[in-house]
Enzyme design. Structure first.
Site, PDB file in Angstrom:
ATOM      1  N   TYR A 140      44.308  39.671  32.467  1.00 36.98           N
ATOM      2  CA  TYR A 140      45.346  38.996  31.681  1.00 36.98           C
ATOM      3  C   TYR A 140      45.474  39.730  30.354  1.00 36.98           C
ATOM      4  O   TYR A 140      44.484  40.039  29.701  1.00 36.98           O
ATOM      5  CB  TYR A 140      44.952  37.543  31.432  1.00 36.98           C
ATOM      6  CG  TYR A 140      45.929  36.764  30.566  1.00 36.98           C
ATOM      7  CD1 TYR A 140      47.195  36.419  31.049  1.00 36.98           C
ATOM      8  CD2 TYR A 140      45.585  36.372  29.272  1.00 36.98           C
ATOM      9  CE1 TYR A 140      48.079  35.695  30.258  1.00 36.98           C
ATOM     10  CE2 TYR A 140      46.475  35.642  28.483  1.00 36.98           C
ATOM     11  CZ  TYR A 140      47.720  35.310  28.981  1.00 36.98           C
ATOM     12  OH  TYR A 140      48.602  34.597  28.205  1.00 36.98           O
ATOM     13  N   ASP A 235      42.191  46.899  26.593  1.00 37.19           N
ATOM     14  CA  ASP A 235      42.516  45.615  25.977  1.00 37.19           C
ATOM     15  C   ASP A 235      41.195  44.948  25.603  1.00 37.19           C
ATOM     16  O   ASP A 235      40.534  44.329  26.429  1.00 37.19           O
ATOM     17  CB  ASP A 235      43.320  44.751  26.954  1.00 37.19           C
ATOM     18  CG  ASP A 235      43.696  43.420  26.331  1.00 37.19           C
ATOM     19  OD1 ASP A 235      43.280  43.163  25.181  1.00 37.19           O
ATOM     20  OD2 ASP A 235      44.395  42.637  26.993  1.00 37.19           O
ATOM     21  N   LYS A 263      41.485  37.739  18.803  1.00 35.19           N
ATOM     22  CA  LYS A 263      40.349  36.800  18.770  1.00 35.19           C
ATOM     23  C   LYS A 263      39.415  37.040  17.576  1.00 35.19           C
ATOM     24  O   LYS A 263      39.719  36.614  16.473  1.00 35.19           O
ATOM     25  CB  LYS A 263      39.607  36.825  20.103  1.00 35.19           C
ATOM     26  CG  LYS A 263      40.568  36.438  21.261  1.00 35.19           C
ATOM     27  CD  LYS A 263      39.877  36.078  22.545  1.00 35.19           C
ATOM     28  CE  LYS A 263      40.814  35.949  23.712  1.00 35.19           C
ATOM     29  NZ  LYS A 263      41.294  34.630  24.005  1.00 35.19           N
TER      30      LYS A 263
HETATM   31  N1  PMP Z   1      44.293  40.137  26.265  1.00 33.57           N
HETATM   32  C1  PMP Z   1      43.156  39.550  26.661  1.00 33.57           C
HETATM   33  C2  PMP Z   1      42.088  40.381  27.299  1.00 33.57           C
HETATM   34  C3  PMP Z   1      42.980  38.180  26.476  1.00 33.57           C
HETATM   35  O1  PMP Z   1      41.837  37.606  26.891  1.00 33.57           O
HETATM   36  C4  PMP Z   1      44.011  37.422  25.867  1.00 33.57           C
HETATM   37  C5  PMP Z   1      43.878  35.936  25.630  1.00 33.57           C
HETATM   38  N2  PMP Z   1      42.928  35.270  26.315  1.00 33.57           N
HETATM   39  C6  PMP Z   1      45.170  38.090  25.465  1.00 33.57           C
HETATM   40  C7  PMP Z   1      45.270  39.440  25.669  1.00 33.57           C
HETATM   41  C8  PMP Z   1      46.290  37.343  24.815  1.00 33.57           C
HETATM   42  O2  PMP Z   1      45.925  36.938  23.540  1.00 33.57           O
HETATM   43  P1  PMP Z   1      46.686  35.717  22.826  1.00 33.57           P
HETATM   44  O3  PMP Z   1      46.336  34.496  23.597  1.00 33.57           O
HETATM   45  O4  PMP Z   1      46.127  35.726  21.428  1.00 33.57           O
HETATM   46  O5  PMP Z   1      48.129  36.031  22.844  1.00 33.57           O
END
Ligand code: PMP
Length: 427
Positions: A140, A235, A263
């Protein structure tokens, strides 16, 4: 009281939640409404206290309301919350990010992980002048249209393949390949020769539950993308500053072209970032033609929270990361042993303070193996844990997190509760 609050919220907010992963659809029962958090514990509207292993889905590596972070936010707030003009704290945070991720020469701050990955992909396309992107099943990367394909996390939890409202034309350039399968990637590069702008990957996946790449996979991605002159994007929204100060790339010694973060760099406030070498980053507006902007990007509150968090991690990283690893190991192994004693089939994946217990014999190495998990049993386990004061992610397909505020007592108590919970799995 939580049920009443939920009913009220449902009148006005879809599902009563502002992010679907907060709903308890997959596990059943009522989701507690949280009034406050302190250290490793959270407190709900019904007077219950929980040991928290969600940590706001990853950002709260220092636990809830750490005094250094709260003071930094309050100091910043007293001077105004946002100016839409530059403040010194932005370069302060950039300096720490650059020191942690040596391949990053320039970084741009945004307000969420979604923005970070969406922008990094736009940048990779601008840099390579190619259209196709490769992502992996079960990874994701936020909710941008092009990335909502076989996207794990909440989408997997709800059992839907992608998202309504994303026209096919918008994802025709997204190739979703199996994770941990270099042959599939080689095949894609053969089929779409000189057409793949980037490969984006969670270097340790958190969004199908915790699934690490086996030795050599990340290095293989690096080799193949280099050979094909395609941009490799790690990511590290979840893994950055969590698995090591320098994220998964420090832990595994593999260097991508672009890194996305979120995060932890926001210390509990909304921050995301993407960065890489100047050669690529100089394409970002106003230096270059790749447009990306944000009214509240780099705002002083978010920068202050991020700075206080990263400074603390940097100062204490020699103690913090080994301790997180040790405590997480005790917890994960302790719970796994309790399952074994109770005759419950379980396997576990863990990298540092990121982990998942899967209700399947395993091993879980990709989306197909994760999907074999018995989600009914997980639901029963989850609810008994919750009823006894342990707050886990309400889905089999999410990673749990430990933070610096967790104690040996928290771990022991959690293992004891798990013993009861495994009995309920059979019930
Ligand atoms: N990339 C990863 C690996 C994530 O775990 C997340 C959120 N869990 C996101 C992108 C998206 O981040 P956000 O919820 O702050 O938009």
């Amino acid at each position: 009281i939580s049920r009443k609050l939920q009913q009220r919220a449902e009148q006005m907010i879809p599902g009563g939640v502002n992010s679907p992963v907060r709903a308890f659809r997959a596990v059943g029962g009522d989701a507690p409404f949280i009034l406050r958090g302190q250290g490793s514990h959270i407190f709900d509207a019904d007077g219950n206290e929980y040991i928290d292993y969600v940590g706001s889905w990853g950002p709260l590596i220092l636990g809830h309301a750490p005094s250094k972070v709260i003071e930094a936010i309050m100091d910043a707030a007293c001077n105004g919350t946002s100016f839409g003009a530059s403040t010194p704290a932005e370069a302060d945070l950039a300096e720490i990010v650059l020191s942690a991720f040596p391949h990053i020469q320039k970084v741009r701050f945004v307000s969420s992980g979604t923005e970070a990955t969406m922008s990094a992909i736009r940048l990779a396309r601008a840099y390579t002048k190619r259209k196709y992107i490769v992502k992996f099943e079960g990874c994701y990367h936020g909710h941008a249209d092009a990335l909502l394909v076989k996207a794990g996390s909440g989408i997997a939890t709800l059992g839907i393949p992608g998202s309504a409202g994303v026209p096919e034309e918008f994802i025709q350039f997204t190739l979703a390949l199996p994770f941990n399968d270099t042959d599939a990637l080689e095949h894609a590069f053969k089929k779409y020769k000189h057409e793949i702008a980037c490969v984006i990957v969670e270097p340790v996946v958190g969004n199908m539950g915790c699934v690490p790449a086996p030795g050599g996979y990340l290095a293989a991605l690096r080799l193949i993308t280099q050979r094909e002159k395609s941009v490799l994007i790690f990511d590290e929204v979840m893994t950055g500053f969590r698995l090591a100060f320098g994220g998964a790339q420090e832990l595994y010694g593999v260097v991508p072209d672009l890194t996305t973060m979120g995060k932890i760099i926001g210390g509990g406030l909304p921050v995301g970032a993407y960065g890489g070498p100047s050669e690529i980053m100089n394409l970002v507006a106003p230096l270059g033609p790749m447009y990306q902007a944000g009214t509240l990007s780099g705002n002083p509150l978010a920068m202050a929270a991020g700075l206080a968090t990263l400074r603390h991690l940097r100062e204490h990283k020699q103690e913090i990361y080994p301790r997180l690893d040790k405590l997480s190991g005790e917890l994960v192994d302790g719970v796994a042993a309790a399952a074994k004693d109770a005759g419950v089939t379980l396997c576990h994946n863990r990298v540092g303070s990121m982990f998942t217990w899967f209700f399947t014999p395993g091993p879980v190495t990709d989306w197909d193996s994760a999907a074999k998990s018995d989600t009914e049993s997980f639901g029963r386990f989850f609810r008994t844990m919750l009823d006894n004061g342990v707050y886990l992610p309400p889905s089999q397909f999410e990673a749990a997190f430990l933070g610096t505020a967790h104690t040996e007592e928290d771990i022991q108590r959690t293992i004891d509760v798990a013993k009861q919970a495994f009995a309920s799995v059979h019930a």
